[in-house]
Design an enzyme around this catalytic site. Structure first.
Site, PDB file in Angstrom:
ATOM      1  N   GLY A  11      -1.550  -1.924   2.569  1.00 52.17           N
ATOM      2  CA  GLY A  11      -0.625  -2.370   1.536  1.00 52.17           C
ATOM      3  C   GLY A  11      -0.891  -1.660   0.229  1.00 52.17           C
ATOM      4  CB  THR A  13       0.403   1.144  -5.579  1.00 49.85           C
ATOM      5  OG1 THR A  13      -0.046   0.158  -6.512  1.00 49.85           O
ATOM      6  CG2 THR A  13       1.547   1.918  -6.202  1.00 49.85           C
ATOM      7  CB  ALA A  14      -0.321   4.054  -1.221  1.00 46.44           C
ATOM      8  CB  ILE A  42      -8.946  -4.111   2.382  1.00 48.65           C
ATOM      9  CG1 ILE A  42      -9.737  -4.018   3.701  1.00 48.65           C
ATOM     10  CG2 ILE A  42      -9.158  -2.857   1.543  1.00 48.65           C
ATOM     11  CD1 ILE A  42      -9.302  -2.884   4.596  1.00 48.65           C
ATOM     12  CE  LYS A  78       1.123   8.047 -19.039  1.00 42.39           C
ATOM     13  NZ  LYS A  78       0.564   8.308 -17.695  1.00 42.39           N
ATOM     14  CB  VAL A 185      -6.012  -1.909  12.008  1.00 42.09           C
ATOM     15  CG1 VAL A 185      -6.054  -0.889  13.139  1.00 42.09           C
ATOM     16  CG2 VAL A 185      -4.575  -2.283  11.665  1.00 42.09           C
ATOM     17  CG  LEU A 335      -6.392   6.015  -3.039  1.00 40.99           C
ATOM     18  CD1 LEU A 335      -7.316   4.843  -3.315  1.00 40.99           C
ATOM     19  CD2 LEU A 335      -6.587   7.106  -4.084  1.00 40.99           C
ATOM     20  CB  ILE A 348       1.374   6.149  -8.948  1.00 39.96           C
ATOM     21  CG1 ILE A 348       0.410   4.971  -8.819  1.00 39.96           C
ATOM     22  CG2 ILE A 348       2.812   5.659  -8.814  1.00 39.96           C
ATOM     23  CD1 ILE A 348       0.613   3.871  -9.856  1.00 39.96           C
TER      24      ILE A 348
END
Length: 508
Positions: A11, A13-14, A42, A78, A185, A335, A348
């Site tokens: 899960g 953000t990615a 996690i 930003k 998993v 990542l 991101i």
């Protein structure tokens, strides 16, 4: 064989960015389903709190209200990254700084860079963009009456990464029918051809899918542990390898800078990101040049001696990317795909870029993988290499001599060949659009101009004629006038955020 069942493992953000991109692209494809498996054990890394302007296009395409996003994810605007002390204090002052702004430089046409090179007394970003004045005045990039995702100035966001993942998850489930499974998993099984055949979970048994997206973070459960795709190490070029991350509470009435602050230190740099209720601060450094104890002490000094009262994390950074990003019936993102460092919010950015690319070219059958996979790998390798070069640019242009870290960053052996070629070219010629020939340049001309000349790069140019000097001076005066007007008309950053929370923005 048709690809009908797609699974995203992981899960954060990615994973949920991928779920929204794929869920939207495949929503009306008959018989095709998208599932995301998320571990209950996690936690999200949660330090990727900066974005670039491209994220606005993705959020809008997902149908997410900007008002909802801002109010639910502690979002601030930003407009820039302000780099402090990246240059030699003796030569440029103890408070030297420059902005990497999000508005195009020289917005009135032409290029003011030659004018700046003929008179380097100006601050480059102040000369070429009215956004500089608005940023320094801590102004928002838009008004409460400005429609969602539009602005008077270019902008991205700072955000709470954990809350952002939850918002993306809700949107993916509700709008794009992404199935959400909570499970660990425990095993990845390969089939006779060497592709991924199934996943063994602790609560749902063995699950079979046709296509797998690995978003399992640094663990890289599928792409590395099961498929054995090697990692391309970039630590010889990008020298930082560790970060200390901490969240610092702030007063609800404290001013909010509309930019990331990146402050260089003896062996790296510090990020400082202001959200509505806290600051996210990180001390990035190289363990070759600074030990953990010294790093913790220096971060404590930066924070004014309050670090012992806060909970912080020491995060190792494995710098590099996968040799292949798509192997067999698996694509890795986030990542699991790679990591360089937080400078310029590339994590991101690359995840969003890759997820959008694969969603737009998703294979209908296993047979199609053979034609799409090589192109995806080629594009992503090109993108990653260009990002490596852009990050390295900040280090190798610095004229700091106060530590071996900065001296070694200028060693030609640590500079990528393509960057060396470009820098050699730009010694004689100001960069132009033709130098960035690929649409897969993640950072292009505008980005390079702000960093090159913010860091006082010497390009040898001909002296301008009196007429050229006059025209450039008139244009710079007009930009200064625009900046003053924006600073007067735009609301205070926190003031706008409070109004959005109370009234919302106009929906498009």
């Amino acid at each position: 064989m048709d690809i009908k069942k797609v699974v995203i493992v992981g899960g954060g953000t990615a994973g949920w960015l991928a779920a929204n991109h794929l869920g939207k692209a495949l929503l009306n494809t008959e018989g095709v389903s998208v599932t995301l498996i998320e571990s209950p054990d996690i936690p999200t890394i949660g330090v990727g709190e900066g974005t670039v302007p491209a994220i606005r296009k993705s959020l809008q395409s997902f149908g997410i209200s900007e008002t909802e996003f801002i109010t639910q994810c502690d979002v601030t605007f930003k407009q820039s990254i302000k780099f402090s002390n990246w240059l030699n204090k003796d030569n440029h002052g103890s408070d030297n700084s420059f902005h990497h702004l999000f508005n195009i430089p020289s917005p009135l046409g032409g290029d003011l860079t030659p004018f700046w090179l003929n008179n380097r007394d100006y601050d480059y970003s102040n000369l070429v963009s009215p956004q500089f004045v608005a940023c320094e005045a801590l102004k928002a990039p838009k008004k409460i009456t400005t429609p969602e995702y539009a602005g008077a100035l270019g902008y991205a966001y700072h955000l709470n990464a954990a809350k952002f993942a939850k918002l993306l998850a809700k949107n993916g489930r509700d709008r794009f029918c992404v199935e959400h499974i909570i499970a660990n998993v425990s095993e990845v099984k390969l089939n006779v051809s060497g592709a991924v055949g199934s996943l063994v979970t602790d609560t749902h048994g063995e699950l079979v899918y046709d296509f797998y997206i690995d978003c399992t973070g640094f663990e890289a459960l599928i792409i590395e542990k099961a498929l054995k795709v090697p990692f391309v190490d970039k630590s010889a070029q990008l020298l930082v390898d560790r970060a200390i991350a901490v969240q610092v509470p702030t007063n609800i009435n404290a001013p909010i800078p509309p930019f990331t602050i990146a402050t260089a230190h003896q062996a790296g740099w510090i990020w400082d990101i202001a959200l509505t209720n806290r600051r996210g601060v990180g001390f990035v450094y190289s363990t070759k040049y600074m030990d953990d104890e010294t790093a913790i002490s220096k971060l404590d000094k930066y924070l004014g001696g309050v670090l012992s009262d806060l909970s912080y994390r020491v995060l190792p950074m494995k710098v590099g990317y996968r040799e292949k990003f798509w192997h067999q019936n698996c694509v890795c993102l986030g990542l699991a795909q790679g990591f360089l460092e937080p400078l310029e919010a590339t994590s991101i950015l690359l995840t969003d870029f890759a997820a959008s690319y694969i969603a737009n070219r998703f294979p209908k059958s296993v047979e199609q993988i053979q034609s799409i996979q090589p192109q995806f790998n080629q594009v992503m390798e090109y993108a990653w290499e260009r990002v490596v070069e852009f990050i390295k640019l900040h280090y190798c242009l610095s004229d700091r001599t106060d530590s071996q870290f900065w001296i070694d960053n200028r060693d030609p052996s640590t500079i990528p060949d393509e960057l060396k070629r470009r820098l050699s070219l730009w010694e004689s010629y100001v960069p132009n659009r033709e130098d960035f020939f690929s649409k897969f340049e993640v950072f292009d001309l505008d980005n390079y101009l702000y960093v090159l000349y913010g860091m006082k790069y010497h390009t040898q140019v001909k002296n301008l004629t009196n007429e050229q000097l006059h025209l450039a001076n008139q244009q710079s005066l007009q930009i200064a006038k625009m900046g003053k007007q924006l600073a007067e008309e735009l609301p205070d950053h926190r003031e706008l955020l409070n109004k959005i929370k109370e009234h919302g923005l106009q929906s498009i």
